[in-house]
Design an enzyme around this catalytic site. Sequence first.
Site, PDB file in Angstrom:
ATOM      1  N   ASP A  33      -7.245   2.913   2.637  1.00 18.29           N
ATOM      2  CA  ASP A  33      -6.884   1.642   3.266  1.00 18.29           C
ATOM      3  C   ASP A  33      -8.078   0.687   3.299  1.00 18.29           C
ATOM      4  O   ASP A  33      -7.923  -0.516   3.059  1.00 18.29           O
ATOM      5  CB  ASP A  33      -6.373   1.905   4.683  1.00 18.29           C
ATOM      6  CG  ASP A  33      -5.201   2.875   4.692  1.00 18.29           C
ATOM      7  OD1 ASP A  33      -4.239   2.634   3.944  1.00 18.29           O
ATOM      8  OD2 ASP A  33      -5.261   3.874   5.424  1.00 18.29           O
TER       9      ASP A  33
ATOM     10  N   GLU B 189       0.854  -1.189   0.000  1.00 17.12           N
ATOM     11  CA  GLU B 189       0.000   0.000   0.000  1.00 17.12           C
ATOM     12  C   GLU B 189       0.890   1.238   0.000  1.00 17.12           C
ATOM     13  O   GLU B 189       1.686   1.452   0.935  1.00 17.12           O
ATOM     14  CB  GLU B 189      -0.912  -0.001   1.233  1.00 17.12           C
ATOM     15  CG  GLU B 189      -2.014   1.041   1.179  1.00 17.12           C
ATOM     16  CD  GLU B 189      -3.062   0.774   0.095  1.00 17.12           C
ATOM     17  OE1 GLU B 189      -3.802   1.704  -0.230  1.00 17.12           O
ATOM     18  OE2 GLU B 189      -3.136  -0.364  -0.420  1.00 17.12           O
TER      19      GLU B 189
ATOM     20  N   GLU C 132      -0.549   9.632  -5.942  1.00 18.92           N
ATOM     21  CA  GLU C 132       0.574   8.699  -5.926  1.00 18.92           C
ATOM     22  C   GLU C 132       0.836   8.126  -7.323  1.00 18.92           C
ATOM     23  O   GLU C 132       1.992   7.935  -7.708  1.00 18.92           O
ATOM     24  CB  GLU C 132       0.287   7.589  -4.913  1.00 18.92           C
ATOM     25  CG  GLU C 132       0.227   8.108  -3.483  1.00 18.92           C
ATOM     26  CD  GLU C 132      -0.872   7.506  -2.622  1.00 18.92           C
ATOM     27  OE1 GLU C 132      -1.217   8.134  -1.597  1.00 18.92           O
ATOM     28  OE2 GLU C 132      -1.395   6.432  -2.968  1.00 18.92           O
TER      29      GLU C 132
END
Length: 491
Positions: free
Chosen positions: A475, A290, A321
């Site tokens: 998450d 992750e 990201e």
Amino acid sequence: MWKKALVAALLALVVGFVYHTDPTLPERLLEVLSHSLATLQEAPSVEETIAEAWEALITAPGQQWSRVAVGVNACVDVVVSGVGLLQALATDPRPGQDHDVLHSKEDLNEAFTYFLGRGAAAERFYANHEGFQRIAQAAAEYPGAQFYVGGNAALIGQKLATYPQLTVLLCGPIGPKLHELLDEQIVVPPASLQETDEYHLILEYKAGEQWGPAQAPQANRFIFSHDVANSEMSLLETFVASLDEFQPDLVVLSGLHMMEGQGRELWEERLKEAVVAISNIRNEVPIHLELASMTDREYMNSIMQEQVMPIVNSIGLNEQELLFLSQAGSGPHSQVASWDSVPNVGQVSDILLWLLETHGRTDPESEADLTRVHFHTLAYHILATVDGHWSNQEAAVAAGARVASAQACGVQQVDASRVRLRAPLRFHGSHAEPGESLALDPRRPVTVWHRRNVTFHLSPVLVCQQPLRTVGLGDAISAEGLLYSVMLQRQ
């Protein structure tokens, strides 16, 4: 919904008026009007249609994980209003400016303003220990401050622990407050326990909220910390050592982003040690990595090209990201400075394909293990997988989108009256090679397309109009996607 109700009410008045003014009007016309009224009253909204379609699409895989080990970043999140905290610190609004590392509350002010104006999530390291402690104390004493489980690993572990069929091991720097907050079903190795907690400050802002010259186009958060244990990934070797006894069938790893604030000399050496530790995980156990917000292109390149990415099977990441990955590696659309509020699907698809072809196992002769990328942004998610390695990805991407819609609104099930569809209804599966346009069908809301030997699954997200909490959504999305994914037998 109110527009539909208004039209239905007006149509009802028309039917009544027509009947009383002209009782001899042909019955067929009245039937048509009455049928139209019934249709308006009963027709579900596009959000209701998608939510119902998800329930049919999301089916449990035939083969499920039973033991999942998660590590290694864990902390206590202190969640406050970003604007409110800056006001409590007696700092005036300043022009927005990004800072790779924060050294003062002025840097914090400028970086917060910069990302608030873009509605983008970000995470930064606060270098001054004493300065951070003063800000942390002000945050803890701020009216309405909330304390939560924090850190990608702990949040993923906490989400997985809600499924009774799973046994979850969590390894990270776990102090007394965090241990108290964790689900009691989570297994914590004794070597993970420490006397004090690591605190991360989460500055949330709402859509339309203003701070100085900047106004937020959407709700999001800015995260910062002075976290030594997590920034050194000091529990990584402890985590790997605990796997021999725990015997997981899936490993989830996070926390690499915390190391970049240490400076090149330190992170370069520590990253080599991390690769050695990760390489010691049994080859038959799949590893999901992750990612999180980073700013050092050299550090990201080290993760991509020669270090971590080739030895993991799956990664999860958001739009910031993904773009930074492409910029660091001179990939597709690396000239794009930042995304629009809804990233272009074709451009995202181009970068995902490049990532799997350059650093993954699209070539069967490649020694790389990466075959799956779970991308998430506010309006939609994409799961990109190399053919022959994963199954049940339609259910997996829909499950991730569903949990994002529900958790943001603080409910267990999606409430169609509190969410809105913001994904594009038509889009291209590639920006570089547009080809035929693709359409979003609310009745079967996962769109699938293929590019060479990579398959893409896209699901819209029903965006919560008044989100209660945005931290940890990524998450939860990755955890849910993994729960519904099946990795086919490794070659």
